[in-house]
Design an enzyme around this catalytic site. Structure first.
Site, mmCIF file in Angstrom:
data_model
loop_
_atom_site.group_PDB
_atom_site.id
_atom_site.type_symbol
_atom_site.label_atom_id
_atom_site.label_comp_id
_atom_site.label_asym_id
_atom_site.label_seq_id
_atom_site.Cartn_x
_atom_site.Cartn_y
_atom_site.Cartn_z
ATOM 1 N N LYS A 19 -0.466 84.667 34.251
ATOM 2 C CA LYS A 19 0.654 85.455 33.706
ATOM 3 C C LYS A 19 1.972 85.129 34.410
ATOM 4 O O LYS A 19 2.989 84.922 33.758
ATOM 5 C CB LYS A 19 0.395 86.968 33.873
ATOM 6 N N ARG A 93 -0.382 98.603 33.951
ATOM 7 C CA ARG A 93 -1.773 98.297 34.305
ATOM 8 C C ARG A 93 -2.695 99.481 34.036
ATOM 9 O O ARG A 93 -3.906 99.359 34.245
ATOM 10 C CB ARG A 93 -1.842 97.944 35.786
ATOM 11 N N ARG A 132 -5.827 79.265 44.849
ATOM 12 C CA ARG A 132 -4.433 79.624 45.162
ATOM 13 C C ARG A 132 -4.323 80.064 46.627
ATOM 14 O O ARG A 132 -3.399 79.683 47.335
ATOM 15 C CB ARG A 132 -3.983 80.755 44.223
ATOM 16 N N ARG A 144 -1.156 85.098 49.872
ATOM 17 C CA ARG A 144 -1.376 86.511 49.558
ATOM 18 C C ARG A 144 -2.630 86.996 50.244
ATOM 19 O O ARG A 144 -3.672 86.356 50.158
ATOM 20 C CB ARG A 144 -1.528 86.665 48.033
ATOM 21 N N ARG A 155 -10.487 93.019 42.227
ATOM 22 C CA ARG A 155 -9.343 93.105 41.308
ATOM 23 C C ARG A 155 -9.792 92.938 39.853
ATOM 24 O O ARG A 155 -9.242 93.560 38.950
ATOM 25 C CB ARG A 155 -8.275 92.065 41.687
HETATM 26 P P1 AMP Z 1 -0.337 91.066 41.041
HETATM 27 O O1 AMP Z 1 0.626 90.234 41.806
HETATM 28 O O2 AMP Z 1 0.160 91.434 39.676
HETATM 29 O O3 AMP Z 1 -1.724 90.454 40.985
HETATM 30 O O4 AMP Z 1 -0.478 92.446 41.832
HETATM 31 C C1 AMP Z 1 -0.967 92.476 43.153
HETATM 32 C C2 AMP Z 1 -1.329 93.905 43.552
HETATM 33 O O5 AMP Z 1 -0.173 94.744 43.453
HETATM 34 C C3 AMP Z 1 -2.369 94.568 42.650
HETATM 35 O O6 AMP Z 1 -3.694 94.227 43.003
HETATM 36 C C4 AMP Z 1 -2.056 96.043 42.891
HETATM 37 O O7 AMP Z 1 -2.538 96.480 44.136
HETATM 38 C C5 AMP Z 1 -0.529 96.041 42.984
HETATM 39 N N1 AMP Z 1 0.101 96.220 41.660
HETATM 40 C C6 AMP Z 1 0.887 95.330 40.981
HETATM 41 N N2 AMP Z 1 1.285 95.824 39.809
HETATM 42 C C7 AMP Z 1 0.738 97.059 39.724
HETATM 43 C C8 AMP Z 1 0.763 98.073 38.726
HETATM 44 N N3 AMP Z 1 1.423 97.905 37.564
HETATM 45 N N4 AMP Z 1 0.082 99.224 38.975
HETATM 46 C C9 AMP Z 1 -0.581 99.410 40.132
HETATM 47 N N5 AMP Z 1 -0.654 98.499 41.094
HETATM 48 C C10 AMP Z 1 -0.008 97.321 40.909
#
Ligand code: AMP
Length: 197
Positions: A19, A93, A132, A144, A155
């Site tokens: 994404k 989410r 990654r 990360r 996740r």
């Molecule tokens: P991402 O970079 O989108 O994979 O997000 C990394 C982490 O950030 C996720 O595993 C959540 O812990 C937190 N996170 C990101 N976006 C959201 C969201 N919309 N709602 C809740 N937690 C989020």
């Protein structure tokens, strides 16, 4: 060609589906602002803000940060925009976030236009995330902290339980487009563009 004042794209799909990368390119080509909630939250951690410290253990465990925090962040982010030309990457989410986003967008007079859903088989997702994480380490960075196999699996589970219901939410409104997320970056990007015609 003049751009419409408002355009709202929501990228849906599991962690590791690509994404972020695809949204980045679409944002650049269509003059949209990419709003990646993961990036915003990681930035808080990097800066050591109070919020950053509070959410670190949640993110490291692969869990979702509470809805009220996300909704406040997005509300802030959209508040001073002239036109709403955005791509959401990683938001909403949960159903609560999707409903709040609708309220917010309604206030701004900018309804959702497109919801591409990037589909990638589970095992490939885990492989991509672990790769990654390794690449970041090889490049000398810390990468990360949630890009490990164990957290990646968590996740995916969280995605299935809390985010997958959004497929029906947007599907019922006819806004969802299933996109095969397996292939080169260009191939997948082409499919996303076709889906937005
Ligand atoms: P991402 O970079 O989108 O994979 O997000 C990394 C982490 O950030 C996720 O595993 C959540 O812990 C937190 N996170 C990101 N976006 C959201 C969201 N919309 N709602 C809740 N937690 C989020």
């Amino acid at each position: 060609m003049t751009q419409p004042k408002n355009k709202v794209v929501i990228f849906l799909g599991p962690p590791g589906a690509g994404k972020g990368t695809q949204a980045e390119r679409l944002a650049a080509e269509q003059h949209l602002v990419k709003i990646s909630t993961g990036d915003i939250l990681r930035d808080h951690q990097d800066r050591g803000t109070e919020l950053g410290q509070r959410i670190k253990p949640i993110m490291d465990a692969g869990q979702l940060v509470p809805d009220d925090i996300l909704i406040a962040l997005i509300r802030d982010r959209l508040a001073d925009m002239e036109g709403v030309r955005v791509i959401f990457d990683g938001f909403p989410r949960t159903s609560a976030q999707a409903e709040e986003l609708d309220v917010l967008l309604e206030e701004l007079g900018a309804p959702v236009n497109h919801v591409p859903l990037l589909e990638v088989p589970d095992e490939l997702l885990i492989e991509r995330i672990v790769a990654r994480g390794k690449k970041a380490a090889e490049d000398g960075g810390t990468g990360r902290s949630d890009d490990t196999e164990e957290v990646a699996r968590k996740r995916q589970e969280v995605y299935r339980k809390q985010t997958q219901p959004l497929i029906d939410y947007y599907g019922a409104r006819g806004q969802l487009k299933h996109i095969d997320g397996v292939g080169s970056m260009d191939e997948v990007y082409g499919r996303i563009q076709d889906g937005m015609k």
